[in-house]
Design an enzyme around this catalytic site. Structure first.
Site, mmCIF file in Angstrom:
data_model
loop_
_atom_site.group_PDB
_atom_site.id
_atom_site.type_symbol
_atom_site.label_atom_id
_atom_site.label_comp_id
_atom_site.label_asym_id
_atom_site.label_seq_id
_atom_site.Cartn_x
_atom_site.Cartn_y
_atom_site.Cartn_z
ATOM 1 N N HIS A 129 -59.835 -31.100 -13.567
ATOM 2 C CA HIS A 129 -58.455 -31.547 -13.790
ATOM 3 C C HIS A 129 -57.961 -31.018 -15.124
ATOM 4 O O HIS A 129 -58.711 -31.017 -16.092
ATOM 5 C CB HIS A 129 -58.377 -33.077 -13.839
ATOM 6 C CG HIS A 129 -58.765 -33.741 -12.561
ATOM 7 N ND1 HIS A 129 -60.079 -33.959 -12.210
ATOM 8 C CD2 HIS A 129 -58.012 -34.214 -11.536
ATOM 9 C CE1 HIS A 129 -60.111 -34.538 -11.030
ATOM 10 N NE2 HIS A 129 -58.875 -34.707 -10.597
ATOM 11 N N LYS A 155 -62.316 -28.829 -6.085
ATOM 12 C CA LYS A 155 -61.033 -29.538 -6.203
ATOM 13 C C LYS A 155 -60.433 -29.157 -7.558
ATOM 14 O O LYS A 155 -61.007 -29.481 -8.601
ATOM 15 C CB LYS A 155 -61.245 -31.054 -6.112
ATOM 16 C CG LYS A 155 -59.952 -31.848 -6.266
ATOM 17 C CD LYS A 155 -60.200 -33.345 -6.238
ATOM 18 C CE LYS A 155 -58.923 -34.119 -6.469
ATOM 19 N NZ LYS A 155 -59.144 -35.547 -6.710
ATOM 20 N N LYS A 306 -25.601 -23.018 -9.409
ATOM 21 C CA LYS A 306 -24.721 -22.395 -8.403
ATOM 22 C C LYS A 306 -24.267 -20.996 -8.841
ATOM 23 O O LYS A 306 -24.218 -20.077 -8.018
ATOM 24 C CB LYS A 306 -23.518 -23.291 -8.095
ATOM 25 C CG LYS A 306 -23.922 -24.522 -7.289
ATOM 26 C CD LYS A 306 -22.744 -25.380 -6.899
ATOM 27 C CE LYS A 306 -23.257 -26.635 -6.207
ATOM 28 N NZ LYS A 306 -22.220 -27.538 -5.765
ATOM 29 N N ASP A 353 -19.118 -25.590 -0.046
ATOM 30 C CA ASP A 353 -18.395 -26.694 -0.708
ATOM 31 C C ASP A 353 -16.885 -26.572 -0.472
ATOM 32 O O ASP A 353 -16.187 -27.578 -0.328
ATOM 33 C CB ASP A 353 -18.633 -26.661 -2.229
ATOM 34 C CG ASP A 353 -19.993 -27.206 -2.625
ATOM 35 O OD1 ASP A 353 -20.578 -27.977 -1.851
ATOM 36 O OD2 ASP A 353 -20.466 -26.846 -3.721
ATOM 37 N N GLY A 489 -17.025 -38.973 -1.459
ATOM 38 C CA GLY A 489 -17.857 -37.772 -1.524
ATOM 39 C C GLY A 489 -18.795 -37.613 -0.337
ATOM 40 O O GLY A 489 -19.303 -36.518 -0.084
HETATM 41 P P1 NAP Z 1 -21.501 -29.105 -13.036
HETATM 42 O O1 NAP Z 1 -21.306 -27.688 -12.652
HETATM 43 O O2 NAP Z 1 -22.609 -29.451 -13.963
HETATM 44 O O3 NAP Z 1 -20.132 -29.617 -13.675
HETATM 45 C C1 NAP Z 1 -20.005 -30.933 -14.152
HETATM 46 C C2 NAP Z 1 -18.592 -31.169 -14.660
HETATM 47 O O4 NAP Z 1 -18.515 -32.540 -15.041
HETATM 48 C C3 NAP Z 1 -18.243 -30.347 -15.896
HETATM 49 O O5 NAP Z 1 -16.910 -30.003 -15.829
HETATM 50 C C4 NAP Z 1 -18.510 -31.325 -17.031
HETATM 51 O O6 NAP Z 1 -17.704 -31.078 -18.162
HETATM 52 C C5 NAP Z 1 -18.094 -32.631 -16.406
HETATM 53 N N1 NAP Z 1 -18.752 -33.769 -17.024
HETATM 54 C C6 NAP Z 1 -20.039 -34.164 -16.845
HETATM 55 N N2 NAP Z 1 -20.287 -35.265 -17.541
HETATM 56 C C7 NAP Z 1 -19.137 -35.584 -18.191
HETATM 57 C C8 NAP Z 1 -18.760 -36.615 -19.065
HETATM 58 N N3 NAP Z 1 -19.613 -37.573 -19.423
HETATM 59 N N4 NAP Z 1 -17.493 -36.645 -19.520
HETATM 60 C C9 NAP Z 1 -16.612 -35.704 -19.169
HETATM 61 N N5 NAP Z 1 -16.911 -34.676 -18.341
HETATM 62 C C10 NAP Z 1 -18.154 -34.623 -17.851
HETATM 63 O O7 NAP Z 1 -21.694 -30.020 -11.753
HETATM 64 P P2 NAP Z 1 -21.074 -29.812 -10.276
HETATM 65 O O8 NAP Z 1 -22.006 -29.018 -9.447
HETATM 66 O O9 NAP Z 1 -19.675 -29.377 -10.407
HETATM 67 O O10 NAP Z 1 -21.144 -31.308 -9.713
HETATM 68 C C11 NAP Z 1 -20.310 -32.327 -10.261
HETATM 69 C C12 NAP Z 1 -20.413 -33.563 -9.398
HETATM 70 O O11 NAP Z 1 -19.939 -33.269 -8.097
HETATM 71 C C13 NAP Z 1 -21.854 -34.029 -9.140
HETATM 72 O O12 NAP Z 1 -22.255 -34.942 -10.098
HETATM 73 C C14 NAP Z 1 -21.796 -34.663 -7.775
HETATM 74 O O13 NAP Z 1 -21.636 -36.051 -7.891
HETATM 75 C C15 NAP Z 1 -20.592 -34.067 -7.151
HETATM 76 N N6 NAP Z 1 -20.965 -33.230 -5.996
HETATM 77 C C16 NAP Z 1 -20.595 -33.662 -4.774
HETATM 78 C C17 NAP Z 1 -20.889 -32.937 -3.652
HETATM 79 C C18 NAP Z 1 -20.486 -33.456 -2.324
HETATM 80 O O14 NAP Z 1 -20.759 -32.778 -1.326
HETATM 81 N N7 NAP Z 1 -19.865 -34.595 -2.258
HETATM 82 C C19 NAP Z 1 -21.538 -31.708 -3.757
HETATM 83 C C20 NAP Z 1 -21.924 -31.281 -5.019
HETATM 84 C C21 NAP Z 1 -21.622 -32.045 -6.124
HETATM 85 P P3 NAP Z 1 -18.083 -29.965 -19.248
HETATM 86 O O15 NAP Z 1 -17.546 -28.670 -18.698
HETATM 87 O O16 NAP Z 1 -17.450 -30.431 -20.470
HETATM 88 O O17 NAP Z 1 -19.600 -29.953 -19.324
#
Ligand code: NAP
Length: 523
Positions: A129, A155, A306, A353, A489
């Site tokens: 391990h 193992k 992404k 998306d 969502g």
């Molecule tokens: P991402 O690329 O990391 O982008 C996150 C975004 O949220 C950025 O614009 C970020 O701002 C902002 N953010 C995060 N925390 C924040 C805070 N505390 N205050 C202000 N702004 C904040 O993520 P993503 O892939 O776009 O995903 C975002 C969300 O979409 C996920 O958390 C998920 O819940 C949802 N989602 C849903 C689906 C669906 O099918 N329903 C699919 C994918 C994702 P900054 O630019 O300042 O960092």
């Protein structure tokens, strides 16, 4: 060779051991690992009693009395530990597990070899391990173990500090044909415990439940069987998964595995925790593409990879769906079978998306995409999901204003799609008819947070939260209270996952099955 699912029995006394054995059998154990180093007041007699309980089940048992240096629970003296293992063989244990390092001592080796020669069928597992990191040379260690005792089952278990560390374990399983147990510990090594069955490890371990795990990253039997289709895995199982960091919260495995089961496909969908940025992502996919025998055929891609997925596909001259190129992000990758003319497998990038979000909006509001023309929309966030949604709404002719914490990122997205930009502090002045949260604010476990001031929600608005865990976020609750229409969502998730499933299998998924699976795994 069929991999055995071994469940550790890690009890302080005989009564508890009996209860755990019963629970392990009920959970579906195929083998028991009697961790005698967990027994209080350890004695040869006590171990014989535990073995008798195990033998009554007819399941094979591995008896282990782990050295504390190698993860043992109670630090028993070396002499007692070898006594216990020798007695276990006499009592009819099918396997004993002894530390390879300790086996190198002549005294120990003679004791164990004598005990093995005196029993008719007991076998020796020689284990190593590394709780910190990879072994210096895992293949050499494997050969060394077999040189010292050719009949041993080696193992080899180590901590993966990154998922890319797991490939050495996969390679060893692939390259060796005998009986061996190889997997990785830790969150990054979780997949190796599942793939162990596909790659023919002699044993993989799972705990009775999450509380009784005996090693970091060990899954519960119920998770392994119900979520990860353990009973269906074989050498031909095709692999899929969600690449992201974090991925533990994702509904992807529950949703896709339920749909694979429904169509009886020999496919398995895994959570693939790929920490780091473009370099680590590239290394992961290079590892996958150079090992065709692993059988990976497709991926969902989430935060923060992404854009990395798109860049990787470009660098590999793969196929990029024009929509993904335009959005600047891919949430789906597929890997073709190798072509006759080349060993290279082509990678293709898509974005599901875009349509997933647009369809969630139009179907919930009972409108067509044409009705989005000139609609004032406020998008909070400028990450991967925001990009897809802004691209879709901009194609539909909506008037979009992007609000983002990081001004530079928000302005860049706005410029790309000819939209307006404002900072988060300007949210109270929103005049949109459709408000969309594309940030993770309000997502489990931070369910008491919302990205938008409650007092600014109006009855003539529609509010869409892309967060799907929980299905009804605080933002949506407050929007309902204000009389606004709401879009959750979950609908978007189902739409984008349905399109991915089609890309993965060529078949249509049942949305109601996806909804059931997602509802079972969100709070
Ligand atoms: P991402 O690329 O990391 O982008 C996150 C975004 O949220 C950025 O614009 C970020 O701002 C902002 N953010 C995060 N925390 C924040 C805070 N505390 N205050 C202000 N702004 C904040 O993520 P993503 O892939 O776009 O995903 C975002 C969300 O979409 C996920 O958390 C998920 O819940 C949802 N989602 C849903 C689906 C669906 O099918 N329903 C699919 C994918 C994702 P900054 O630019 O300042 O960092």
């Amino acid at each position: 060779m069929q991999t055995k699912l071994a469940v550790p029995i890690a009890a302080p006394n005989l009564d508890k051991a009996r209860q755990q054995i019963e629970a392990a059998i009920a959970a579906g154990a195929e083998m028991l690992e009697l961790r005698t180093d967990y027994l209080e007041n350890l004695s040869v007699e006590l171990v014989k009693s535990v073995i008798a309980e195990a033998k009554a089940t007819n399941l094979p048992a591995i008896v282990t009395c782990r050295d504390k240096q190698q993860g043992g629970a109670i630090g028993y003296p070396a002499q007692l530990r070898t006594d216990v293992l020798a007695a276990a063989l006499k009592a009819g244990a099918e396997f004993i597990d002894f530390e390879y390092e300790n086996f190198l001592s002549t005294d120990n080796q003679e004791r164990i070899k004598l005990a093995l020669s005196e029993c008719s069928k007991g076998r020796l597992i020689l284990s190593a391990h590394n709780f910190k990191t990879k072994f210096d040379d895992i293949s050499q260690l494997y050969r060394d173990i077999l040189t010292v005792y050719p009949a041993a089952i080696p193992k080899l278990v180590y901590t993966a500090n990154h998922i890319n560390d797991c490939f050495e374990a996969f390679d060893l399983l692939h390259q060796t044909s005998g009986e061996q147990i190889v997997f990785c510990m830790g969150a990054a090594g979780l997949v190796s415990r599942i793939i162990a069955k596909k790659l023919g490890s002699f044993v993989t371990f799972a705990s009775i439940d999450e509380k009784t795990a005996t090693a970091p990253g060990q899954l519960a039997v119920e998770q392994l069987k119900n979520l990860y289709r353990y009973d269906c895995i074989n050498a031909d199982t095709q692999l899929y998964g969600i690449i992201g960091s974090p991925v533990g919260h994702s509904a992807g495995p529950a949703v896709h595995n339920a749909c694979f089961a429904e169509i009886k496909a020999n496919k398995l969908y895994l959570p693939l925790l790929v920490e780091g940025g473009q370099a680590e992502f590239d290394q992961f996919l290079n590892n996958i593409l150079s090992r065709e025998w692993l059988g990976f055929a497709g991926f969902s891609v989430t935060i923060p990879h992404k854009a990395n997925a798109l860049e990787y596909t470009k660098a590999k001259f793969g196929f990029i769906e024009p929509l993904a190129e335009k959005i600047g992000a891919a949430n789906t990758l597929t890997i073709d079978e190798p072509r006759a003319t080349s060993h290279e497998r082509r990678i293709s990038a898509y974005n599901t998306d875009y349509a997933g979000a647009l369809d969630a909006i139009t179907s919930t509001l009972e409108i067509s995409r044409a009705d989005l023309n000139n609609l004032p929309v406020a998008v909070i966030g400028a990450g991967g999901v925001a990009r897809a949604i802004v691209a879709g709404l901009s194609d539909a002719g909506a008037k979009i204003k992007i609000y983002n914490r990081t001004v530079k990122k928000g302005k860049k997205l706005a410029a790309e799609f000819n939209c307006d930009f404002a900072s988060l502090s300007e949210l109270p002045d929103v005049e949109a008819k459709l408000l969309i949260n594309c940030t993770s604010i309000g997502m489990h476990p931070n369910t008491d947070e919302t990205p938008f001031p409650q007092e600014c929600l109006k009855a003539d608005m529609a509010v869409f939260d892309t967060v799907y865990n929980p299905a009804e976020t605080l933002l949506l609750k407050q929007a309902s209270q204000a009389g606004a229409k709401t879009i959750n969502g979950v609908d978007m998730f189902i739409n984008q996952a349905t399109a991915q499933f089609k890309l993965f299998t060529g078949q249509d998924a049942k949305p109601e099955l996806m909804r059931k699976a997602i509802c079972n795994c969100i709070i």
